[in-house]
Scaffold this active site. Structure first.
Site, short mmCIF file in Angstrom:
data_model
loop_
_atom_site.label_atom_id
_atom_site.label_comp_id
_atom_site.label_asym_id
_atom_site.label_seq_id
_atom_site.Cartn_x
_atom_site.Cartn_y
_atom_site.Cartn_z
N TYR A 24 -2.36 -1.20 10.69
CA TYR A 24 -2.57 -1.79 9.35
C TYR A 24 -1.36 -1.49 8.46
O TYR A 24 -0.78 -2.39 7.85
CB TYR A 24 -3.85 -1.22 8.72
CG TYR A 24 -3.84 -1.33 7.22
CD1 TYR A 24 -4.04 -2.56 6.59
CD2 TYR A 24 -3.56 -0.22 6.41
CE1 TYR A 24 -3.98 -2.67 5.21
CE2 TYR A 24 -3.51 -0.32 5.04
CZ TYR A 24 -3.70 -1.55 4.44
OH TYR A 24 -3.63 -1.65 3.08
N LYS A 76 2.03 -3.82 6.60
CA LYS A 76 2.54 -3.80 5.22
C LYS A 76 4.04 -3.52 5.21
O LYS A 76 4.80 -4.14 4.46
CB LYS A 76 1.78 -2.77 4.38
CG LYS A 76 0.29 -3.06 4.22
CD LYS A 76 0.03 -4.35 3.44
CE LYS A 76 -1.45 -4.61 3.25
NZ LYS A 76 -1.72 -5.93 2.63
N SER A 89 0.84 -1.20 0.00
CA SER A 89 0.00 0.00 0.00
C SER A 89 0.86 1.24 0.00
O SER A 89 1.97 1.24 0.58
CB SER A 89 -0.86 -0.01 1.26
OG SER A 89 -1.42 1.25 1.50
N1 UFG Z 1 -13.05 11.15 3.07
C1 UFG Z 1 -14.09 11.99 3.39
N2 UFG Z 1 -15.25 11.43 3.84
C2 UFG Z 1 -15.43 10.09 3.98
C3 UFG Z 1 -14.35 9.22 3.65
C4 UFG Z 1 -13.18 9.79 3.21
O1 UFG Z 1 -13.98 13.21 3.29
O2 UFG Z 1 -16.50 9.66 4.41
C5 UFG Z 1 -11.80 11.74 2.57
C6 UFG Z 1 -10.62 11.44 3.45
O3 UFG Z 1 -10.51 12.41 4.46
C7 UFG Z 1 -9.48 11.49 2.44
C8 UFG Z 1 -10.11 11.01 1.14
O4 UFG Z 1 -11.51 11.14 1.32
O5 UFG Z 1 -9.08 12.82 2.27
C9 UFG Z 1 -9.80 9.56 0.82
O6 UFG Z 1 -10.11 8.77 1.96
P1 UFG Z 1 -10.20 7.16 1.87
O7 UFG Z 1 -10.59 6.70 3.25
O8 UFG Z 1 -11.05 6.77 0.74
O9 UFG Z 1 -8.72 6.75 1.51
P2 UFG Z 1 -7.35 6.98 2.30
O10 UFG Z 1 -6.47 7.74 1.37
O11 UFG Z 1 -7.55 7.55 3.65
O12 UFG Z 1 -6.89 5.48 2.54
C10 UFG Z 1 -6.36 4.74 1.51
C11 UFG Z 1 -6.59 3.24 1.68
C12 UFG Z 1 -5.79 2.70 2.83
C13 UFG Z 1 -4.37 3.16 2.79
C14 UFG Z 1 -4.32 4.66 2.67
C15 UFG Z 1 -2.94 5.21 2.61
O13 UFG Z 1 -7.95 2.99 1.90
O14 UFG Z 1 -5.79 1.29 2.74
O15 UFG Z 1 -5.01 5.03 1.49
O16 UFG Z 1 -2.30 4.83 1.45
F1 UFG Z 1 -3.71 2.78 3.90
#
Ligand code: UFG
Length: 343
Positions: free
Chosen positions: A149, A153, A124
Site C-alpha cells: 500500500y 503512494k 500518506s
Molecule cells: N492499534 C492498537 N490496536 C488496534 C489498532 C491499532 O493498539 O486495534 C495501535 C497501533 O499499533 C498503532 C496505533 O494504534 O500504534 C495506530 O494504528 P492505526 O492502525 O490506527 O494507524 P497506523 O499509524 O498504523 O496507520 C496509519 C494509516 C495508514 C498509513 C500509516 C502510516 O492508517 O494508512 O498510518 O502512515 F499507512
C-alpha cells in the site's frame, strides 16, 4: 471551480465534498463504492443542500473516465480513490499496485487530453519509511514504505513529480496525511470500515457502542512515555480544510508540483486516545495489551510548518474533539451507514 472528487463517497472524500461546496466550488463525484456506501450521497445532498452529480464507476476504467471528461466540464481533480488497507496490501499486492497506479494513470491521461492540469493527490505519512527523523519534513529523501500500500503512494509521488517536471503546465498538490480520525459535527457522515476495523479509532468506537468486546493494544513496551505507540491524529474536518486550501494555492502557484504534510504536529499515544475516548463517550473501553503488530513504528508526527506557512492552514481540533465527533457519528449510526444489516 468544478472539481471532480474521485472516491468522493469515501471517508475523507465525503468530508472534503462538504467543505468544497461550502467554499463555493461545484463538485462531481466518481466512486465505485468498493469501500463506500451509496447512502453517503443522500446524506451529502442533505448536508450541502445541493444535488451532487454522481458517477458510479471505477476510474481504472479508461474508457469511462475519458467519457466523463468528454461530457462534464472539470476544472480540477482531487484523487482519493484507491485501496488503503496496509495489512490487506501484503496479502493481495498485485491488486493494490494495479488499482492505485492504474486509477492515477487513467485520470492523468484523461485530464491531459481535456486540458485539465490541476490535481490534488492523497498521499500518506507512510512514504517517510522507517528511517526519517521525527517530526517528518516534506523534503526528506529517499521515500520508502514498509507495505505494498505504502509503496503505491511512493510510486505515484514519483510519477507525479516526473510528469510535472517535464509538463510544466500541471499544478499538482501532494498531501501527506497522518492519522485521520473524527467525523462531521452533524454525526451524519463518518468512517464506516468494512468488517473488523484495522485502525485504532474506529475499533475503539465500535467497542464503545457495544459492537466489539474489547480493544487489543498492540504493545506497551515501546520507547515512548507510556510504552504505547504515538501517532499524529488529525481530525478529518481539518484534513478536508487542507484540501480546499491546497486547491486554492496550487491554482495560483508557479510551481508545477508541491508537497504538504497534513498533521497537527503532535504525537498522542494509544493509551491517551483510549482515555480521551472514555471521557468523550462516557463509556468504558476495556482493553488487553497484546504483542506488537508487525510493521508498527514507535512514534511519528508531522512537521506542519510548511502547510501553516504556505497554505495558511493549521489543524484546529483537539484529540477530545476528534473523540467527541467520532462518538457522535458512531452512537447515531451504530452499524455505520447500513443500520438495517446485522453483522
Ligand atoms: N492499534 C492498537 N490496536 C488496534 C489498532 C491499532 O493498539 O486495534 C495501535 C497501533 O499499533 C498503532 C496505533 O494504534 O500504534 C495506530 O494504528 P492505526 O492502525 O490506527 O494507524 P497506523 O499509524 O498504523 O496507520 C496509519 C494509516 C495508514 C498509513 C500509516 C502510516 O492508517 O494508512 O498510518 O502512515 F499507512
Amino acid at each position: 471551480m468544478r472539481v471532480l472528487v474521485s472516491g468522493g463517497a469515501g471517508y475523507i472524500g465525503s468530508h472534503t465534498v462538504v467543505q468544497l461546496i461550502a467554499a463555493g466550488h461545484e463538485v462531481v463525484v466518481v466512486d465505485n463504492f468498493g469501500n463506500a456506501k451509496p447512502a453517503v450521497m443522500g446524506r451529502l445532498d442533505t448536508l450541502t443542500g445541493t444535488h451532487i452529480p454522481m458517477h458510479a464507476f471505477d476510474v481504472t476504467d479508461k474508457d469511462k473516465t475519458e467519457h466523463l471528461f468528454a461530457t462534464e466540464r472539470i476544472d480540477a481533480v482531487i484523487h482519493f480513490a484507491g485501496l488503503k488497507a496496509v495489512g490487506e496490501s501484503v496479502q493481495i499486492p498485485l491488486d493494490y499496485y494495479q488499482n492505485n497506479l492504474e486509477s492515477t494513470f487513467s485520470l492523468l491521461r484523461a485530464m491531459r487530453r481535456h486540458g485539465c492540469h490541476t490535481l490534488v493527490f492523497s498521499s500518506s505519512a507512510t512514504v517517510y519509511g522507517d528511517q526519517a527523523p521525527v517530526p517528518y519534513q516534506e523534503d526528506y529523501e529517499p521515500l520508502g514504505a514498509a507495505s505494498p500500500y505504502g509503496r503505491t503512494k511512493v510510486m505515484i509521488e514519483h510519477v507525479l513529480r516526473d510528469v510535472a517536471h517535464i509538463e510544466t503546465d500541471w499544478r499538482i498538490g501532494v498531501l501527506r496525511y497522518f492519522n485521520p480520525v473524527g467525523a462531521h459535527v452533524s454525526g451524519t457522515i463518518g468512517e464506516d470500515p468494512q468488517g473488523i476495523p484495522n485502525n485504532l479509532m474506529p475499533f475503539i468506537a465500535q467497542v464503545a457502542v457495544g459492537r466489539r468486546e474489547k480493544l487489543q493494544i498492540f504493545g506497551d513496551d515501546y520507547p515512548t512515555p507510556d510504552g504505547t505507540c504515538q501517532r499524529d491524529y488529525i481530525h478529518v474536518e481539518d484534513l478536508a480544510a487542507g484540501h480546499v486550501a491546497a486547491l486554492n494555492r496550487i491554482v495560483n502557484s508557479d510551481d508545477p508540483i508541491r508537497t504538504w504534510n497534513l498533521g497537527t504536529g503532535t504525537g498522542t499515544s494509544v493509551l491517551e486516545v483510549v482515555k480521551a475516548f472514555e471521557r468523550a463517550s462516557g463509556q468504558p473501553i476495556p482493553y488487553d495489551v497484546v504483542g506488537r503488530r508487525a510493521g508498527d513504528l514507535p512514534a511519528f508526527w508531522a512537521d506542519a510548518t510548511r502547510a501553516n506557512e504556505e497554505l495558511g492552514w493549521h489543524a484546529t481540533h483537539t484529540i477530545d474533539d476528534m473523540c467527541a465527533d467520532t462518538w457522535r457519528w458512531q452512537s447515531q449510526n451504530p452499524q455505520g451507514y447500513d443500520d438495517s444489516v446485522e453483522e
